[in-house]
Scaffold this active site. Structure first.
Site: not given
Length: 520
Positions: A161-162, A185-187, A236-237, A258-259, A292, A390
């Protein structure tokens, strides 16, 4: 006075977007999307199901077969068009991004520029990367070898979402250019940005079925998507990334993840404090810290720490908070009440355990329901969660260091390795220090734009910050299957019938010795 968005107008636009593209029928349950500026409902998105995923993948796969047959130059032309179109239509896109995320308009504009730059880059350079390439053969002159790249099939993208535009379209562009279909699949918070972007892609010439979007909850849509596609991209996370990697591994499909990050900024003893303070403000508070790549740990040489801190606090307190479309707003809203609570918990816990708030540290409900002040802390010790975990908000901490070596050691003392920055007036020193930091991207005298905006170079994380890379050659070819075609012009590489095996071995040994001495 900041200009606010017309929620009613945006609601009409969002409902039109859903009606135009969703696979889910009227009998599907809806998920309410809230305007981060106001906390008011905007519209609803369909709660997608596994059946919706199956249909979307089938459509994308069939469309992808026809798309892959097109010349790569013809595919690239779509993204040449997109690069101009996204700039021409930016005002409407910025409104949608802001309505969903609550970010400042300049932060939303950063996404538009990212997509335009990525589209332009891959349209220009991608065809050459995908072209058949000669490779050195086993036996010079006798072996002809060619490397080719074929699309993997259907690429699944699970986006956050960011940065709902940049981290959907900029990841989709190379996947599509490589000849694949895409299912996104978007947030749930930011699906309308993705739907709006899909419209622009189609207007630029992308076949309608090639890029599918399935909205809904991650737990419902994510697993069947991973089970259906041929490659998976996720931002994401780290916790979620581990689960996704495990499922991809079981399915024997590749993935790019990418986390999280707990990114360090190093201010060396010869740094220009003007540059360092500007970098700290940008690196810590752009997108309200929901980035991130954000700098959450700032290591400053003790000889500069006091002056740096004073100037950084003053610069931070001069930032304008707001919830609207005014270009003068510096820091916008957090995404939700839930996320605001997590940021508050991090700061409150730090203060309870002895940290000092130099500025900020409070929610600002009179500005917006999810707005939190840009916050700088000091006296943050190792046992405090904010030191190692984080925060993902407008929060950073300053730490004093006695030497360059200590700064590097503390920068690397983390499970993460996504981004870092180094401030020094000695260019060679800066690059040498950067090379010793365990992070996928390191910027000298810049926060993150220098590396992330250099689309020709790979971007990704070390350690728990992920696997795979976006951007550059790696960011395109990861969406392909590499194939080697080798032609032996002198017949099979085996002893000719009448030649004894021993003589053949001696001859091959002599040939290898000759090749070892060759400069080629």
């Amino acid at each position: 006075m900041a200009t606010t968005l017309d929620v009613e107008t945006e609601r009409d636009e969002f409902e039109r977007l859903v009606d135009g593209v969703t696979l889910a029928g009227d009998d599907r349950e809806g998920i309410e999307v809230v305007a981060s500026f106001t906390g008011e409902p905007l519209a609803t998105i369909p709660a997608g199901t596994a059946e919706d995923v199956t249909e979307a993948v089938e459509r994308a796969r069939e469309a992808g077969k026809r798309w892959a047959d097109r010349p790569v130059a013809e595919r690239a032309a779509v993204f040449e068009g997109l690069a101009e179109l996204i700039l021409d239509r930016q005002a409407g896109m910025l409104d949608v991004i802001q309505a969903e995320t609550g970010k400042a308009r300049l932060d939303a504009f950063e996404e538009v520029i990212d997509v335009a730059g990525t589209a332009r880059y891959y349209a220009a350079e991608g065809p050459g990367m995908l072209a058949p390439a000669k490779r050195r053969g086993a036996i010079p002159l006798a072996t002809r070898v060619e490397e080719r790249h074929h699309p993997v099939g259907v690429v699944g993208i699970i986006s956050p979402w960011n940065y709902p535009l940049a981290l959907t379209v900029s990841d989709a562009i190379p996947a599509l250019l490589a000849g694949n279909g895409v299912v996104l699949k978007p947030d749930e918070h930011t699906s309308f940005t993705a739907l709006k972007a899909r419209e622009l892609l189609i207007e630029a010439g992308l076949p309608e079925d090639l890029f599918q979007i399935v909205t809904g909850e991650g737990v419902e849509v994510g697993p069947p998507l991973i089970d259906s596609v041929d490659y998976l991209t996720f931002t994401g996370s780290t916790e979620t990334g581990r689960a996704i990697a495990e499922q991809c591994g079981r399915n024997l499909i590749d993935c790019s993840l990418e986390l999280g990050g707990k990114n360090p900024m190093l201010v060396l003893d010869d740094a220009d404090l003007g540059k360092a303070v500007r970098g700290a403000v940008v690196g810590s508070f752009n997108n309200a810290g929901q980035l991130c790549l954000a700098a959450e740990r700032i290591y400053v040489h003790e000889s500069l720490r006091e002056e740096f801190t004073e100037r950084f606090v003053a610069a931070t307190e001069s930032l304008t908070l707001g919830t609207g479309t005014d270009w003068g707003i510096d820091v916008g809203s957090l995404i939700s009440a839930e996320h605001l609570g997590r940021v508050e918990d991090h700061v409150d816990d730090a203060v309870e355990k002895g940290a000092t708030v130099l500025t900020g540290g409070q929610a600002r409900p009179e500005v917006g329901p999810y707005v939190y002040e840009p916050t700088i802390l000091t006296d943050v010790t190792d046992e405090i969660a904010l030191c190692t975990e984080e925060t993902f908000g407008p929060v950073t901490a300053i730490y004093g260091v006695e030497s360059e070596a200590e700064a590097i050691e503390r920068a690397n003392d983390t499970d993460y390795g996504l981004n870092a920055s180094v401030y020094t007036e000695d260019s060679e020193r800066g690059r040498e220090v950067a090379a010793r930091i365990e992070a996928g991207t390191v910027n000298v005298n810049d926060a993150y734009v220098a590396s992330y905006g250099s689309v020709d170079a790979p971007m990704g994380g070390f350690k728990d910050s992920g696997v795979g890379r976006r951007h550059g050659r790696e960011g395109l070819l990861k969406y392909t299957e590499a194939q080697t075609i080798a032609e032996q012009r002198t017949g099979p590489n085996a002893p000719p019938g009448p030649v004894p095996n021993e003589w053949y071995a001696k001859g091959m040994t002599a040939l290898m010795r000759l090749l070892n001495r060759s400069p080629f």
